[in-house]
Design an enzyme around this catalytic site. Structure first.
Site, PDB file in Angstrom:
ATOM      1  N   GLY A  64       0.817  -1.213   0.000  1.00 48.84           N
ATOM      2  CA  GLY A  64       0.000   0.000   0.000  1.00 48.84           C
ATOM      3  C   GLY A  64       0.845   1.256   0.000  1.00 48.84           C
ATOM      4  O   GLY A  64       0.550   2.218  -0.720  1.00 48.84           O
ATOM      5  N   SER A  77      -5.241 -12.360  -3.154  1.00 49.02           N
ATOM      6  CA  SER A  77      -3.999 -13.095  -2.922  1.00 49.02           C
ATOM      7  C   SER A  77      -3.927 -14.297  -3.842  1.00 49.02           C
ATOM      8  O   SER A  77      -4.944 -14.931  -4.145  1.00 49.02           O
ATOM      9  CB  SER A  77      -3.921 -13.570  -1.474  1.00 49.02           C
ATOM     10  N   TYR A 130      -7.117 -17.727   5.661  1.00 44.35           N
ATOM     11  CA  TYR A 130      -6.691 -16.572   4.870  1.00 44.35           C
ATOM     12  C   TYR A 130      -7.161 -16.724   3.415  1.00 44.35           C
ATOM     13  O   TYR A 130      -7.723 -15.797   2.832  1.00 44.35           O
ATOM     14  CB  TYR A 130      -5.173 -16.420   4.937  1.00 44.35           C
TER      15      TYR A 130
END
Length: 181
Positions: free
Chosen positions: A19, A136, A149
């Site tokens: 980010g 991801s 996740y």
């Protein structure tokens, strides 16, 4: 060339890692950037690196007030040309050992809050704007000890695909990127 001159872009999770790298690039190309983060030291460091074209917002994606907090900042600064839903957490562990609190935290940060942020911020995204959602590669890899996740990132990826169709009439592009775990 200043591709992002006179553009305002909000990046959740913009105070470190991918980010922050994105924020640096956007600022270098003329954008005004709003970044969020939950760690004061990261926000201070990001401010020093990014200079005057950044607004930093202390924001924890586990906080129920996150969407409203971001809307109040956007209202002061002006509409968005871009939104990057990047904030996330990654907690590993075998499914046998992962407890319910960990599951709730992971889905709150990686799915529920970005969906609530999108709902709250969508009216402030200019026609022709863009939304980037960080997913991801774990969604496709089937690695051990990261099923929680992977599942959370698959959920936000599915949401992003639906948003692309939902916001097409406003010419708002919704795309996703994959971050390797």
């Amino acid at each position: 060339m200043s591709r992002f001159e006179n553009k305002t872009i909000l990046i959740t999770g913009g105070s470190s890692k991918i980010g922050l790298a994105g924020a640096k690039r956007l600022v270098s190309e003329g954008a005004k950037v709003i970044i969020t983060g939950r760690t004061e030291e990261h926000l201070i460091s990001a401010t020093e690196h990014l200079g005057k074209n950044v607004t930093v917002v202390m924001d924890n994606a586990e906080d129920d007030n996150s969407p409203e907090r971001l809307v109040s900042v956007v209202k002061k600064i002006g509409n968005l040309d871009g939104l990057w839903l990047n904030a996330a957490c990654a907690i590993g562990g075998d499914i046998i050992t992962v407890d319910r609190d960990t599951m709730n935290k992971m889905f709150t940060v990686n799915v529920v809050t970005p969906m609530l942020q999108m709902r709250a911020l969508a009216p402030y995204i200019n026609e022709g704007g863009s939304v980037l959602v960080t997913s991801s590669s774990a969604v496709y890899e089937g690695q051990p000890s990261i099923s929680l996740y992977s599942a959370s990132k698959a959920a936000i990826l599915a949401a992003a695909r639906s948003w692309a169709a939902e916001f097409a009439p406003r010419k708002i592009r919704v795309i996703h990127s994959f971050q390797a775990l």
